[in-house]
Design a protein around this motif. Structure first.
Motif, PDB file in Angstrom:
ATOM      1  N   TRP A 139      42.484  31.990  44.595  1.00  0.00           N
ATOM      2  CA  TRP A 139      42.191  33.261  44.432  1.00  0.00           C
ATOM      3  C   TRP A 139      42.720  33.992  45.542  1.00  0.00           C
ATOM      4  O   TRP A 139      43.216  35.268  45.147  1.00  0.00           O
ATOM      5  CB  TRP A 139      40.534  33.273  44.329  1.00  0.00           C
ATOM      6  CG  TRP A 139      40.070  32.915  42.962  1.00  0.00           C
ATOM      7  CD1 TRP A 139      39.226  31.862  42.721  1.00  0.00           C
ATOM      8  CD2 TRP A 139      40.170  33.567  41.824  1.00  0.00           C
ATOM      9  NE1 TRP A 139      38.911  31.851  41.528  1.00  0.00           N
ATOM     10  CE2 TRP A 139      39.511  33.015  40.695  1.00  0.00           C
ATOM     11  CE3 TRP A 139      40.671  35.151  41.423  1.00  0.00           C
ATOM     12  CZ2 TRP A 139      39.265  33.510  39.420  1.00  0.00           C
ATOM     13  CZ3 TRP A 139      40.595  35.403  40.178  1.00  0.00           C
ATOM     14  CH2 TRP A 139      39.882  34.713  39.291  1.00  0.00           C
ATOM     15  N   HIS A 142      46.058  35.090  44.303  1.00  0.00           N
ATOM     16  CA  HIS A 142      46.014  35.963  43.106  1.00  0.00           C
ATOM     17  C   HIS A 142      45.190  37.215  43.096  1.00  0.00           C
ATOM     18  O   HIS A 142      44.833  37.636  42.201  1.00  0.00           O
ATOM     19  CB  HIS A 142      45.860  34.846  41.913  1.00  0.00           C
ATOM     20  CG  HIS A 142      46.646  33.858  41.551  1.00  0.00           C
ATOM     21  ND1 HIS A 142      46.562  32.583  42.109  1.00  0.00           N
ATOM     22  CD2 HIS A 142      47.623  33.990  40.521  1.00  0.00           C
ATOM     23  CE1 HIS A 142      47.708  31.992  41.604  1.00  0.00           C
ATOM     24  NE2 HIS A 142      48.253  32.794  40.387  1.00  0.00           N
ATOM     25  N   PRO A 145      47.359  42.211  41.514  1.00  0.00           N
ATOM     26  CA  PRO A 145      47.836  41.911  40.380  1.00  0.00           C
ATOM     27  C   PRO A 145      49.362  42.281  40.415  1.00  0.00           C
ATOM     28  O   PRO A 145      49.791  42.783  41.519  1.00  0.00           O
ATOM     29  CB  PRO A 145      47.408  42.969  39.645  1.00  0.00           C
ATOM     30  CG  PRO A 145      46.828  44.286  40.529  1.00  0.00           C
ATOM     31  CD  PRO A 145      46.188  43.285  41.802  1.00  0.00           C
ATOM     32  N   TYR A 161      42.740  43.223  42.690  1.00  0.00           N
ATOM     33  CA  TYR A 161      41.315  42.861  41.804  1.00  0.00           C
ATOM     34  C   TYR A 161      40.196  43.235  42.573  1.00  0.00           C
ATOM     35  O   TYR A 161      40.124  42.861  43.681  1.00  0.00           O
ATOM     36  CB  TYR A 161      41.439  41.483  41.428  1.00  0.00           C
ATOM     37  CG  TYR A 161      42.667  41.123  40.257  1.00  0.00           C
ATOM     38  CD1 TYR A 161      42.537  41.793  39.189  1.00  0.00           C
ATOM     39  CD2 TYR A 161      43.338  40.053  40.662  1.00  0.00           C
ATOM     40  CE1 TYR A 161      43.728  41.530  38.299  1.00  0.00           C
ATOM     41  CE2 TYR A 161      44.552  40.011  39.871  1.00  0.00           C
ATOM     42  CZ  TYR A 161      44.553  40.490  38.791  1.00  0.00           C
ATOM     43  OH  TYR A 161      45.877  40.313  37.748  1.00  0.00           O
ATOM     44  N   GLU A 175      39.301  28.650  38.096  1.00  0.00           N
ATOM     45  CA  GLU A 175      40.543  28.978  38.467  1.00  0.00           C
ATOM     46  C   GLU A 175      41.242  29.967  37.742  1.00  0.00           C
ATOM     47  O   GLU A 175      41.022  30.272  36.717  1.00  0.00           O
ATOM     48  CB  GLU A 175      41.401  27.593  38.277  1.00  0.00           C
ATOM     49  CG  GLU A 175      40.894  26.429  39.054  1.00  0.00           C
ATOM     50  CD  GLU A 175      41.475  26.290  40.573  1.00  0.00           C
ATOM     51  OE1 GLU A 175      42.514  26.997  40.791  1.00  0.00           O
ATOM     52  OE2 GLU A 175      40.480  26.027  41.227  1.00  0.00           O
ATOM     53  N   PRO A 176      42.186  30.946  38.828  1.00  0.00           N
ATOM     54  CA  PRO A 176      42.686  32.068  38.227  1.00  0.00           C
ATOM     55  C   PRO A 176      43.877  31.558  37.013  1.00  0.00           C
ATOM     56  O   PRO A 176      44.511  30.732  37.422  1.00  0.00           O
ATOM     57  CB  PRO A 176      43.156  32.798  39.420  1.00  0.00           C
ATOM     58  CG  PRO A 176      43.548  31.531  40.631  1.00  0.00           C
ATOM     59  CD  PRO A 176      42.427  30.753  40.401  1.00  0.00           C
ATOM     60  N   GLY A 177      43.802  32.422  35.845  1.00  0.00           N
ATOM     61  CA  GLY A 177      44.865  32.276  35.136  1.00  0.00           C
ATOM     62  C   GLY A 177      44.511  31.017  34.144  1.00  0.00           C
ATOM     63  O   GLY A 177      44.935  31.078  32.854  1.00  0.00           O
ATOM     64  N   ARG A 178      43.627  30.051  34.374  1.00  0.00           N
ATOM     65  CA  ARG A 178      43.196  28.854  33.708  1.00  0.00           C
ATOM     66  C   ARG A 178      41.937  29.114  33.022  1.00  0.00           C
ATOM     67  O   ARG A 178      41.691  29.090  31.990  1.00  0.00           O
ATOM     68  CB  ARG A 178      43.335  27.537  34.370  1.00  0.00           C
ATOM     69  CG  ARG A 178      42.869  26.391  33.478  1.00  0.00           C
ATOM     70  CD  ARG A 178      42.808  25.164  34.305  1.00  0.00           C
ATOM     71  NE  ARG A 178      41.386  25.245  35.051  1.00  0.00           N
ATOM     72  CZ  ARG A 178      41.121  24.175  35.859  1.00  0.00           C
ATOM     73  NH1 ARG A 178      41.755  23.286  36.293  1.00  0.00           N
ATOM     74  NH2 ARG A 178      40.218  24.559  36.737  1.00  0.00           N
ATOM     75  N   ASP A 181      41.019  35.126  32.690  1.00  0.00           N
ATOM     76  CA  ASP A 181      41.979  36.033  32.264  1.00  0.00           C
ATOM     77  C   ASP A 181      42.428  37.006  33.091  1.00  0.00           C
ATOM     78  O   ASP A 181      41.393  38.064  33.226  1.00  0.00           O
ATOM     79  CB  ASP A 181      41.910  36.430  30.738  1.00  0.00           C
ATOM     80  CG  ASP A 181      43.093  37.141  30.135  1.00  0.00           C
ATOM     81  OD1 ASP A 181      44.240  37.386  30.951  1.00  0.00           O
ATOM     82  OD2 ASP A 181      42.953  37.592  29.204  1.00  0.00           O
ATOM     83  N   LEU A 182      43.453  36.988  34.010  1.00  0.00           N
ATOM     84  CA  LEU A 182      43.686  37.996  35.057  1.00  0.00           C
ATOM     85  C   LEU A 182      43.841  39.422  34.649  1.00  0.00           C
ATOM     86  O   LEU A 182      43.284  40.407  35.183  1.00  0.00           O
ATOM     87  CB  LEU A 182      44.719  37.668  35.867  1.00  0.00           C
ATOM     88  CG  LEU A 182      44.610  36.284  36.780  1.00  0.00           C
ATOM     89  CD1 LEU A 182      45.676  36.067  37.377  1.00  0.00           C
ATOM     90  CD2 LEU A 182      43.603  36.153  37.674  1.00  0.00           C
ATOM     91  N   GLU A 183      44.432  39.564  33.337  1.00  0.00           N
ATOM     92  CA  GLU A 183      44.444  40.749  32.650  1.00  0.00           C
ATOM     93  C   GLU A 183      43.306  41.553  32.444  1.00  0.00           C
ATOM     94  O   GLU A 183      43.147  42.794  32.245  1.00  0.00           O
ATOM     95  CB  GLU A 183      45.360  40.765  31.652  1.00  0.00           C
ATOM     96  CG  GLU A 183      46.821  40.323  31.998  1.00  0.00           C
ATOM     97  CD  GLU A 183      47.673  40.358  30.982  1.00  0.00           C
ATOM     98  OE1 GLU A 183      47.337  40.513  29.652  1.00  0.00           O
ATOM     99  OE2 GLU A 183      48.991  39.997  30.565  1.00  0.00           O
TER     100      GLU A 183
END
Length: 630
Positions: A139, A142, A145, A161, A175-178, A181-183
């Motif tokens: 994290w 990530h 952004p 973020y 987990e980020p991305g998995r 959703d980071l968007e």
């Protein structure tokens, strides 16, 4: 660049003019020796005779006589300054010493004028995430952004973020991305400050006071305020040197430039830094102008043109080239400023070697002081000086010439004159925008910032030489338009260069700088030839002030690069090509008689050009102006 000025023809009508008036001009210093301009190099009015010897415009005194005493017992001719001091020679040890010392005094102006490109450089940066934040490694990596820049994804410079949200996800083991959703995550500003890359700069005023994101407007304003100081200094430098003397003001303005640069080291905030920077700008241009005036008044006829080229422009470029060398080895902005003030301190001993201008001393009726300087120069040159250098009876007859009063509105008196003036203002301003924007943007190019800045300085030397050669033989508006088309055209081509061909982009930028610098160096010539004697100094002064306005707004063209890499080049290229087209509508001045009155000014006549035969030009009473300046 150097200056080629009026080529006189001896006409019998000159002999009937007032002796006192013409000789007062020849012995007294005048502001015509130097117009107030840029940065860069200055223009002085010298004369090139058909044999190739440079003369001061004020020394065109023919053999004239006057009854000097009421009894009529003696009749003689009153000599001008250059005639009186001709026994010194042109290039003796005294002239060489003055030439190199005054030229050396201009070197600090080169790196002080452009130091802002490193002092206010903006390194790559991103929002800081505190070490105390309870985040997993995934994290933390990530937490910022990504955004698209020049075709690639890079961390956002001004957003991250929301820290509380990603800390919660980290605590839950997501987990980020998995798993997330980071968007869709909420974002926030850099509330904990920024992390700045130190790959290129250890510190700048941008990293010192966080002049990024919401405060990024302060960076171009810093440069603009320096040029505001240059503008203010341009107004006062000539008046101060006329009143208090060339030498005193030269060293006083050196002290202002060096002293306030040193005080900037102790700036506690951006506001203090910029206020001091304005004063540094005032000292920088004032020192430059006064050094130029002093050199043109002390040096002999033919040496003045050498001083105006090799002396002024080349040594300014040398100072500009030294800047990236200093910055390469000193990457902390405070230490860099300290290093840049040292050469100014080294100029202090020059006080005991550089004399006051004898011309100025004569204007103040300090004749003994003027004679003392000439006698010391003769001793240094191993030449026996005459017992009496300045004839007291001649000096008693000197009176300042009266001139007809003119006003700035005279530059707009008729439709034709107003059109020429408006086009001249645009030409000066937009050319200045291109020159200073390219200079300030050099470190932002791809590749090594220090090498790019050095190349930007180095390209000016051949640009001056080419401009000087072109001015000697070709029509003014065509060569100015030609180099503007060259400079603007290659800048427009940059948008077509693939991102991987960085070397080609840099080459085009340098070629664009070459064209615009060449055009800039010709503007004093062109303007001086277009306007009549009555308003010539005013016209050059007003148009050169327009160039100051251009330098003030130039940093904001560089600022456009934050939105798109090629946007500054598209805008600068378009404006440069536009003003090149406008230049073609000026009347041609090459080979034409120098106008004396407003009525004699040529008409705006488009693309037509008709050159007078050289024989007819040489027979004109009014001399031809051939000036090369910057």
């Amino acid at each position: 660049m150097g200056v080629w000025s009026r080529v006189p023809t001896v006409a019998s009508r000159f002999a009937t003019r007032s002796l006192a008036r013409s000789n007062a001009r020849s012995l007294l210093p005048g502001k015509a020796y130097a117009a107030q301009f840029p940065a860069g190099c200055l223009a002085a009015e010298n004369v090139l005779t058909p044999s190739g010897n440079a003369l001061d415009h004020a020394t065109l005194a023919e053999d004239r006589s006057q009854d000097r005493c009421s009894r009529g017992a003696a009749v003689s001719s009153m000599r001008d300054y250059d005639e009186v001091t001709s026994f010194l020679g042109e290039w003796g040890p005294f002239q060489r010493l003055i030439f190199f010392l005054l030229s050396a005094s201009i070197i600090p102006n080169g790196f002080n004028g452009m130091s802002v490109v490193f002092l206010a450089a903006t390194p790559e940066h991103r929002c800081r995430v505190p070490d105390t934040a309870n985040l997993s490694r995934a994290w933390r990596n990530h937490s910022v952004p990504l955004r698209l820049q020049d075709g690639r994804e890079v961390p956002h410079s001004c957003r991250r973020y929301r820290l509380a949200a990603i800390a919660n996800f980290s605590a839950l083991g997501l987990e980020p991305g998995r798993d997330v959703d980071l968007e869709q995550l909420e974002q926030e500003g850099c509330v904990d400050g920024w992390e700045f890359s130190q790959d290129i700069y250890l510190s700048t005023i941008v990293t010192e006071w966080s002049l990024v994101c919401e405060d990024d407007w302060k960076t171009p304003l810093t440069s603009s305020l320096f040029f505001v100081g240059v503008l203010l200094g341009s107004f006062v430098s000539g008046q101060l040197s006329d009143r208090f003397g060339r030498k005193s003001i030269l060293f006083a303005t050196m002290a202002v430039q060096t002293g306030f640069s040193f005080l900037q080291i102790f700036s506690i905030n951006w506001e203090m830094f910029t206020v001091l920077f304005v004063i540094v700008g005032m000292g920088q241009i004032s020192n430059y102008v006064v050094a130029f005036i002093l050199g043109t008044e002390i040096l002999g006829k033919s040496v003045r043109i050498l001083f105006s080229t090799l002396g002024v422009c080349t040594f300014f470029a040398v100072g500009y080239m030294l800047l990236p060398l200093f910055a390469y080895f000193i990457r902390d902005w405070r230490m860099l400023l300290l290093a840049l003030t040292v050469p100014g301190v080294l100029c202090i001993p020059l006080w005991w070697f550089i004399p006051e201008s004898p011309r100025w001393l004569i204007s103040q009726r300090r004749f003994r002081d003027a004679e003392s300087i000439i006698q010391k120069a003769a001793k240094m040159n191993n030449i026996a000086a005459p017992t009496v250098i300045f004839d007291p009876m001649e000096l008693q007859e000197l009176k300042l010439p009266s001139q007809q009063k003119v006003f700035i509105l005279d530059l707009f008196r008729t439709r034709n004159i107003a059109t020429i003036t408006i086009m001249s203002l645009l030409l000066w301003m937009l050319t200045s925008v291109g020159y200073f924007a390219l200079s300030l943007n050099a470190p932002n190019l791809h590749g090594d910032a220090y090498l790019n800045c050095f190349l930007s300085a180095l390209i000016e030397v051949p640009a001056y030489i080419v401009a000087w050669l072109l001015l000697r033989t070709l029509p003014r508006r065509y060569i100015i338009a030609g180099v503007l088309f060259l400079g603007g055209g290659v800048l427009l081509l940059i948008q077509l260069v693939p991102a991987d061909y960085n070397f080609l982009s840099i080459g085009l930028v340098m070629l664009g700088k070459f064209g615009i610098t060449s055009a800039f160096s010709m503007l004093y010539v062109f303007t001086a030839e277009l306007y009549p004697t009555l308003v010539r100094n005013m016209a050059v002064g007003v148009t050169s002030m327009a160039s100051r306005v251009g330098s003030i707004i130039a940093p904001y063209f560089v600022y456009l690069g934050a939105y798109d890499r090629v946007l500054p080049y598209i805008v600068m290229g378009s404006l440069t090509v536009f003003i090149g087209i406008i230049t073609l509508f000026f009347p041609e001045s090459f080979g034409m008689t120098l106008p004396e009155t407003l009525e004699q000014m040529q008409k705006v006549k488009g693309f037509g050009f008709r050159k007078k035969p050289r024989d007819s030009v040489e027979k004109e009473e009014n001399p031809k102006v051939l000036i090369t300046s910057f």
